[in-house]
Enzyme design. Structure first.
Site, short mmCIF file in Angstrom:
data_model
loop_
_atom_site.label_atom_id
_atom_site.label_comp_id
_atom_site.label_asym_id
_atom_site.label_seq_id
_atom_site.Cartn_x
_atom_site.Cartn_y
_atom_site.Cartn_z
N HIS A 98 0.70 -1.17 -0.01
CA HIS A 98 -0.12 0.02 0.04
C HIS A 98 0.67 1.41 -0.16
O HIS A 98 0.54 2.16 -0.61
CB HIS A 98 -1.04 -0.22 1.31
CG HIS A 98 -1.95 -1.18 1.33
ND1 HIS A 98 -2.64 -1.15 -0.04
CD2 HIS A 98 -2.46 -1.75 1.86
CE1 HIS A 98 -3.87 -2.14 0.13
NE2 HIS A 98 -3.30 -2.57 1.45
N ASP A 118 -6.47 -3.58 -15.57
CA ASP A 118 -6.84 -5.06 -15.96
C ASP A 118 -8.20 -5.17 -15.53
O ASP A 118 -8.69 -4.03 -15.07
CB ASP A 118 -5.93 -5.79 -14.83
CG ASP A 118 -6.47 -7.29 -14.42
OD1 ASP A 118 -6.46 -7.87 -15.49
OD2 ASP A 118 -6.76 -7.75 -13.39
N ASP A 120 -10.51 -8.44 -14.86
CA ASP A 120 -11.03 -9.45 -13.64
C ASP A 120 -10.22 -9.15 -12.51
O ASP A 120 -8.79 -9.18 -12.52
CB ASP A 120 -10.72 -11.08 -14.08
CG ASP A 120 -11.72 -11.24 -14.93
OD1 ASP A 120 -11.68 -10.81 -16.14
OD2 ASP A 120 -12.38 -12.19 -14.60
N ASP A 126 -13.71 -11.52 -10.31
CA ASP A 126 -13.31 -12.56 -11.36
C ASP A 126 -14.56 -13.01 -11.99
O ASP A 126 -15.42 -13.54 -11.49
CB ASP A 126 -12.56 -13.62 -10.67
CG ASP A 126 -11.03 -13.79 -10.84
OD1 ASP A 126 -10.67 -13.15 -11.88
OD2 ASP A 126 -10.43 -14.32 -10.23
N THR A 153 -6.84 -6.25 -20.90
CA THR A 153 -7.54 -7.68 -20.38
C THR A 153 -6.94 -8.73 -21.01
O THR A 153 -6.75 -8.59 -22.28
CB THR A 153 -8.99 -7.66 -20.32
OG1 THR A 153 -9.44 -8.90 -19.60
CG2 THR A 153 -9.71 -7.35 -21.40
N ASP A 311 -8.45 -20.41 -13.40
CA ASP A 311 -7.99 -21.18 -14.59
C ASP A 311 -6.32 -20.60 -14.97
O ASP A 311 -5.90 -19.79 -14.47
CB ASP A 311 -8.86 -20.49 -15.77
CG ASP A 311 -9.21 -19.10 -15.78
OD1 ASP A 311 -8.10 -18.59 -15.42
OD2 ASP A 311 -10.30 -18.57 -16.49
N LYS A 319 0.65 -8.08 -21.74
CA LYS A 319 0.44 -6.70 -21.52
C LYS A 319 1.41 -5.64 -21.68
O LYS A 319 1.14 -4.41 -22.03
CB LYS A 319 -0.43 -6.73 -20.01
CG LYS A 319 -1.76 -7.23 -20.12
CD LYS A 319 -2.49 -7.29 -18.75
CE LYS A 319 -3.42 -8.19 -18.53
NZ LYS A 319 -4.39 -7.96 -17.55
N ASP A 342 -3.95 -6.88 -10.68
CA ASP A 342 -3.91 -7.83 -9.26
C ASP A 342 -2.85 -8.84 -9.55
O ASP A 342 -2.69 -9.60 -8.54
CB ASP A 342 -5.27 -8.42 -9.08
CG ASP A 342 -5.68 -9.31 -10.35
OD1 ASP A 342 -5.88 -9.03 -11.53
OD2 ASP A 342 -6.12 -10.41 -9.58
P1 IMP Z 1 -7.84 -10.03 -16.80
O1 IMP Z 1 -7.56 -10.31 -15.41
O2 IMP Z 1 -8.60 -8.96 -17.22
O3 IMP Z 1 -6.54 -10.21 -17.47
O4 IMP Z 1 -8.49 -11.36 -17.29
C1 IMP Z 1 -7.98 -12.79 -17.14
C2 IMP Z 1 -9.24 -13.76 -16.98
O5 IMP Z 1 -9.89 -13.53 -18.48
C3 IMP Z 1 -8.64 -15.04 -17.11
O6 IMP Z 1 -8.70 -15.67 -15.85
C4 IMP Z 1 -9.69 -15.95 -17.70
O7 IMP Z 1 -10.79 -16.33 -16.94
C5 IMP Z 1 -10.55 -14.97 -18.72
N1 IMP Z 1 -10.23 -14.96 -20.31
C6 IMP Z 1 -11.21 -15.31 -21.07
N2 IMP Z 1 -10.75 -15.20 -22.38
C7 IMP Z 1 -9.32 -15.66 -22.38
C8 IMP Z 1 -8.30 -15.66 -23.09
O8 IMP Z 1 -8.59 -15.87 -24.46
N3 IMP Z 1 -7.05 -15.63 -22.83
C9 IMP Z 1 -6.85 -15.38 -21.15
N4 IMP Z 1 -7.66 -15.16 -20.53
C10 IMP Z 1 -9.13 -15.42 -20.89
MG MG Z 2 -6.87 -9.60 -13.11
#
Ligand code: IMP
Ligand code: MG
Length: 396
Positions: A98, A118, A120, A126, A153, A311, A319, A342
């Site tokens: 922090h 980001d 999720d 998530d 993302t 997953d 990125k 995150d």
């Molecule tokens: P981020 O945290 O926004 O980067 O999203 C990551 C999450 O997007 C992963 O944990 C997956 O659940 C989802 N996801 C959906 N499609 C894809 C893909 O094509 N590549 C990687 N992650 C994906």
């Molecule tokens: Mg994330």
């Protein structure tokens, strides 16, 4: 070595140094000076990243794109959370994280030109969709102030705008409700598949594919190389599913392959084999295995293998490629950009952005809100979320 993937060398180093004061019961007297010393180490590292003392002390330390007012940030943080008064619990990993975040926000606020988020677990939980009114309001304030915003993302749906719109419909509706004009909403982008697909908001509050988006490192890769990379990753992930009897299946896309929850094994059998749920440990194990299998093949294209929390994915590109190409497109220098995410451990996908701009490491969307509110206050657009108190005062 065994838990290397859940460590951050710099944070651990700061924490250990601060622990000495705690053990000696001298935190109030000495911690500000220790943070001042960290600040000097960072300065020295900016000037000479190869031979700096910090590099010798923390071999994994990365690049600092701005100076960091660590002592000031610590004093603000301590004035609110009173960590220096604790008798039994020393400064924690999260406390240090922090303070680092706050210092970065202070340093970046006056010059912020591009804010990359980001998706999720940063803008929304998530697997869920954007749904936070305050977060939408803060993002709108940044846009109105001339800051570019991108949702960066891993979620990749090609250039199918409707799929990305589902994730951020609440935000697009908030733009509409605020009657944001075209020159403001057009500063909002979505970078999908880490760096592979770019979409931009238009005057109808819809996302438009940017058709000439083509990052130098990944835009034009030979299809045979993409296939080989994804084939290698798929083989590794399948091997792990079988070896660890995971309740998981493979999802393959144009430029990505994922190990996701549920389904039956290749032989069509479910039941005892394939029954292990996807806990953090098995996701990390699958991720480290696929990283190693890909490393052995020495692929020359950038890629990203990561544990997404529920997953594991391997994407072509990462990125760093996405955010740095956007910096070029929008003419924003690295020091005027921030990526908020995150997944900053070795098995995460936000860590790649660390090599092209300053980053903020949050653990959930509530922390993202706090960070944005703090930054808006340093810019002078909102009241401070951290009430300035004297050491003797109390606040909450
Ligand atoms: P981020 O945290 O926004 O980067 O999203 C990551 C999450 O997007 C992963 O944990 C997956 O659940 C989802 N996801 C959906 N499609 C894809 C893909 O094509 N590549 C990687 N992650 C994906
Ligand atoms: Mg994330």
């Amino acid at each position: 070595m065994l838990v290397r993937h859940r460590k951050d060398g710099l944070i651990e180093f700061f924490r250990n140094m601060l622990n000495h004061s705690f053990v000696l019961n001298l935190v109030e007297e000495t911690a500000p000076q220790t943070w001042k010393h960290f600040e000097e180490l960072v300065e020295e590292h900016i000037i000479d990243p190869v031979n700096s003392r910090l590099k010798h002390l923390v071999s994994t330390v990365g690049t600092f794109f701005t100076h960091l007012p660590l002592c000031e940030a610590y004093l603000d943080y301590d004035a609110h959370y009173h960590i220096s008064r604790r008798k039994y619990v020393p400064i924690s990993f999260d406390d240090v994280r922090h303070v680092l975040n706050l210092a970065q926000v202070k340093a970046s606020a006056p010059q912020i030109g591009l804010l990359s988020f980001d998706g999720d677990q940063t803008l929304y939980s998530d697997g869920k969709n954007f749904n936070d009114e305050d977060l939408a309001e803060y993002i709108i304030q940044f846009l109105q102030n001339g800051t570019y915003i991108t949702l960066t993302t891993a979620a990749g749906y090609g250039l199918d705008a409707s799929k990305y719109e589902v994730r951020v419909q609440y935000l697009l509706d908030a733009f509409k409700k605020a009657l944001l004009p075209e020159n403001v909403v057009s500063k909002f982008y979505v970078l999908g598949g880490e760096c592979n697909y770019l979409l931009q908001c238009n005057q109808d509050y819809k996302l438009n594919p940017v058709t000439n988006w083509s990052p130098k490192e990944t835009g034009d890769i030979d299809q045979a190389i993409v296939k080989k990379l994804i084939d290698t990753a798929e083989k590794s992930l399948r091997g792990t599913i079988n070896d660890l009897c995971l309740n998981a299946r493979i999802l393959r896309k144009e430029r990505a392959v994922g190990l996701i929850h549920g389904g039956v094994q290749d032989n069509g059998v479910s039941g005892m084999q394939g029954s292990l749920s996807l806990r953090r440990e098995v996701l990390d194990e699958s991720c480290l295995r696929v990283m190693e299998d890909l490393r052995k093949q020495n692929f020359k294209v950038p890629y990203c293998a990561f544990n997404g929390g529920s997953d594991v994915w391997v994407d072509v590109g990462n990125k760093r490629v996405g955010v740095s190409t956007l910096q070029d497109l929008l003419n924003v220098p690295p020091e005027a950009c921030i990526h908020v995410g995150d997944q900053m451990y070795e098995t995460g996908n936000d860590i790649a952005a660390r090599s092209c701009c300053p980053t903020i490491w949050i653990s959930n969307p509530t922390e993202t809100k706090y960070i944005l509110k703090a930054m808006l206050s340093y810019i002078g657009l909102r009241e401070s979320p951290i009430p300035k108190t004297t050491k003797g005062g109390s606040s909450d």
